[in-house]
Design a protein around this motif. Structure first.
Motif, short mmCIF file in Angstrom:
data_model
loop_
_atom_site.label_atom_id
_atom_site.label_comp_id
_atom_site.label_asym_id
_atom_site.label_seq_id
_atom_site.Cartn_x
_atom_site.Cartn_y
_atom_site.Cartn_z
N TRP A 164 0.84 -1.20 0.00
CA TRP A 164 0.00 0.00 0.00
C TRP A 164 0.88 1.25 0.00
N TYR A 165 0.43 2.29 -0.71
CA TYR A 165 1.12 3.59 -0.60
C TYR A 165 0.12 4.63 -0.09
N LEU A 166 0.67 5.60 0.64
CA LEU A 166 -0.14 6.66 1.25
C LEU A 166 -0.37 7.79 0.25
N HIS A 167 -1.61 8.26 0.18
CA HIS A 167 -1.94 9.45 -0.63
C HIS A 167 -2.97 10.27 0.15
N LEU A 168 -2.55 11.33 0.77
CA LEU A 168 -3.47 12.16 1.53
C LEU A 168 -4.40 12.96 0.63
N TYR A 169 -4.10 12.97 -0.67
CA TYR A 169 -4.99 13.62 -1.63
C TYR A 169 -5.42 12.58 -2.67
N ASP A 170 -5.38 12.87 -3.92
CA ASP A 170 -5.88 11.93 -4.93
C ASP A 170 -5.02 10.67 -4.97
N VAL A 171 -5.63 9.59 -5.44
CA VAL A 171 -4.92 8.32 -5.55
C VAL A 171 -3.71 8.45 -6.46
N SER A 172 -3.72 9.42 -7.36
CA SER A 172 -2.59 9.64 -8.28
C SER A 172 -1.53 10.54 -7.69
N GLN A 173 -1.64 10.87 -6.38
CA GLN A 173 -0.69 11.79 -5.73
C GLN A 173 -0.07 11.13 -4.49
N PRO A 174 0.84 10.19 -4.69
CA PRO A 174 1.47 9.51 -3.54
C PRO A 174 2.32 10.46 -2.71
N ASP A 175 2.22 10.34 -1.38
CA ASP A 175 2.99 11.19 -0.47
C ASP A 175 4.46 10.78 -0.47
N LEU A 176 5.32 11.79 -0.52
CA LEU A 176 6.75 11.55 -0.40
C LEU A 176 7.11 11.22 1.06
N ASN A 177 8.17 10.45 1.21
CA ASN A 177 8.64 10.06 2.55
C ASN A 177 9.74 11.02 2.99
N TRP A 178 9.35 12.05 3.73
CA TRP A 178 10.31 13.07 4.15
C TRP A 178 11.25 12.58 5.25
N ARG A 179 11.02 11.40 5.80
CA ARG A 179 12.00 10.83 6.73
C ARG A 179 13.28 10.41 5.99
N ASN A 180 13.18 10.25 4.70
CA ASN A 180 14.33 9.85 3.89
C ASN A 180 15.15 11.10 3.54
N PRO A 181 16.40 11.20 4.01
CA PRO A 181 17.22 12.38 3.71
C PRO A 181 17.37 12.64 2.23
N ALA A 182 17.35 11.58 1.41
CA ALA A 182 17.51 11.76 -0.03
C ALA A 182 16.32 12.51 -0.63
N VAL A 183 15.14 12.29 -0.08
CA VAL A 183 13.95 13.03 -0.54
C VAL A 183 14.10 14.50 -0.20
N ARG A 184 14.52 14.79 1.02
CA ARG A 184 14.67 16.19 1.43
C ARG A 184 15.72 16.89 0.57
N GLU A 185 16.80 16.20 0.28
CA GLU A 185 17.85 16.80 -0.54
C GLU A 185 17.36 17.03 -1.97
#
Length: 559
Positions: A164-185
């Motif tokens: 399962w992937y999280l999408h707080l908005y539309d199903v076509s808008q998966p939430d990024l994992n900001w715990r991952n430093p690579a995402v933040r960078e």
């Protein structure tokens, strides 16, 4: 005296490019179309443009589903067109703020495609994936009970990754994992890439949702947005925003504007001010006053005292506010808070006065300056807004409403399509927006309400906006002055003062459809009228003011 900055003194004009102006006849607004209309913005007197997303996108959520943050969506034009827009704006001394979407991407984004296909690869942890469980029939069950803002579960099962992937908005808008430093960078690198191209700041979409609670626990089912206590203002949000401040905005005069759902005043104080990571935040308390018992998918009652109390609490409690009544997610303010039929001019200009004379940075949404109104939607098939469609279908499926007709009045009042109908430039076909077939129908009242017609009228909503913006630009008390509310319990009158040194502006508004009279202790006999929205107004204040429906007056006096 508050610290002077350009974004405190600016009037910001929001452009929703898909609906602003179409240059090539495909029915879809574009960047060359925006460039063709810049003289309108210069004449209006605005200082900054907030441009809604023009990035590469499948457009399932009108550009807030980004598939490439460093490319322009072909329907909007090219990067050369974007460069020319920036150059043309700066030549007119108008700044440009881009809309950045850091919480989620499109499911078409390369990051997500590689995340779903290569769980152990570089992008495997770029999104929030969970295995979940199965029910008695062996069918997958979501990891928790969180709900999407667009209705239904916030989780979607992906057959390819079998998770399962999280999408707080539309199903076509998966939430990024900001715990991952690579995402933040990756996100800060992207923002710096745009700043290096010469823009003047960012409006950060739903930026207080970046941090999710450890373990993703179930939410309280009684909350309007189930799970929000675990992903709004989450445990690491200040760490993430602090990194953005340090790695993107530090050492620049670029403005950082945060859109923040479910924001309260206490949290707003932590996000802004001298020690906060952001310069401005958008809250939504005042645009929730007309919510009914079922929340935003119901229409409730409100009165002027409610509006004054809400605005006053934020004026009094926050050093600097983002001021708005409209944006791409909100219905038209003259239909919502005013009278869009008999007193359209009067109530639209009364709202303009509040917007441009309270303490804070005002945001004018395209079409607001001519008093554009809500439309009407005969069937759900006529609605383009994915948020409205999904929520209405869910309400019908759950038996909360019987059918579309039983909720149509709410849709007409609430749907985001009200803000997205094309800009009404003139009375030619499709309001001068396009030579083709517009992507969404033009409001039927465009022959009467359009820029060209407003230029001919005396007075007009447009001419009043121009005068009011000019007055704000020339009157420091309307920018940096202290704010004080008078007559808070009055059901008709909205009265407040803006004071800087020995200069005071007294704002008096009869925000009702009835005549009103008032003896105002705050108004001195030597006060002079600076601006009003009725032609026949005496320059000097009488002992007792007699105000017509939605009449607005701004007086200046020395203290």
């Amino acid at each position: 005296m508050r610290e002077r900055t350009w974004w405190k003194e600016a009037v910001v004009y929001q452009i929703y490019p898909k609906s602003f102006s179409d240059s090539d006849g495909d029915g879809f607004g574009d960047l060359p179309g925006v460039i063709e209309r810049l003289d309108h913005l210069e004449r209006l007197g605005v200082d900054c443009v907030w441009l809604n997303p023009v990035y590469e996108s499948p457009q399932r959520d009108n550009g807030y589903d980004v598939s490439d943050y460093r490319a322009v969506h072909p329907a909007f034009g090219t990067m050369d067109d974007w460069d020319r827009l920036l150059e043309e704006l700066h030549e007119r001394d108008i700044r440009l703020v881009m809309d950045m979407v850091p919480n989620h991407t499109s499911s078409d984004h390369e990051w997500f495609q590689r995340s779903r296909s290569e769980p152990d690869g570089e992008y495997g942890d770029y999104y929030i994936w969970r295995e979940g469980s199965t029910d008695a029939n062996g069918d997958p069950v979501p990891p928790n009970n969180w709900e999407s803002f667009f209705g239904g579960s916030a989780w979607e099962y992906d057959e390819e990754r079998e998770a399962w992937y999280l999408h707080l908005y539309d199903v076509s808008q998966p939430d990024l994992n900001w715990r991952n430093p690579a995402v933040r960078e990756a996100m800060t690198d992207t923002m710096n890439w745009w700043l290096d191209r010469g823009i003047d700041g960012f409006r950060l979409d739903v930026v207080n949702l970046l941090s999710k609670a450890e373990g993703l626990p179930d939410g309280d089912p009684s909350n309007d947005w189930v799970g929000s206590e675990h992903f709004v203002d989450g445990p690491r949000i200040h760490e993430y925003l602090g990194e953005i401040r340090e790695n993107v905005f530090a050492g620049t005069d670029a403005v950082a504007i945060g859109e923040m759902p479910n924001l309260d005043l206490d949290h707003a104080r932590q996000y802004t001010g001298p020690d906060g990571p952001l310069d401005l935040v958008f809250h939504f308390e005042h645009v929730g006053l007309d919510f009914g018992e079922r929340g935003r998918w119901d229409v409730g009652e409100w009165d002027l005292r409610d509006l004054k109390q809400t605005l006053h609490r934020w004026q009094d409690g926050l050093d600097w506010n983002s001021l708005f009544f409209e944006n791409h997610d909100q219905p038209r303010s003259v239909s919502r808070f005013g009278d869009d039929e008999r007193y359209r001019y009067e109530s639209a200009t009364a709202l303009a006065t509040i917007l441009l004379t309270l303490r804070g940075t005002p945001f004018v949404y395209q079409g607001q300056e001519i008093g554009m109104t809500n439309g009407t939607f005969e069937s759900l098939e006529d609605v383009s807004d994915v948020d409205t469609v999904r929520n209405v279908r869910e309400l019908i499926a759950e038996g909360v409403v019987r059918d579309y007709e039983s909720i149509r009045h709410v849709v007409d009042h609430r749907t985001r399509d009200n803000a997205r109908t094309p800009m009404q430039w003139d009375d030619t076909a499709h309001a001068g927006f396009t030579d083709g077939e517009p992507w969404i129908p033009v409001n039927e009242n465009y022959p009467e309400i359009n820029v060209a017609r407003e230029r001919e009228r005396t007075p007009s909503v447009l001419s009043y906006y121009e005068s009011l913006i000019d007055l704000r630009d020339r009157t420091e008390a309307l920018v940096y002055g202290d704010y004080e509310l008078h007559r808070p319990d009055d059901e008709q009158l909205f009265v407040y003062t803006r004071t800087l040194g020995d200069e005071r502006i007294v704002v008096v508004i009869n925000f009702s459809e009835r005549d009103a009279t008032a003896d105002l202790d705050v108004l001195e006999p030597d006060a002079s009228l600076r601006l009003g929205n009725y032609d026949e107004t005496a320059a000097d204040p009488p002992a007792t003011l007699a105000l017509r429906p939605y009449e607005t007056r701004l007086y200046e006096q020395s203290i």
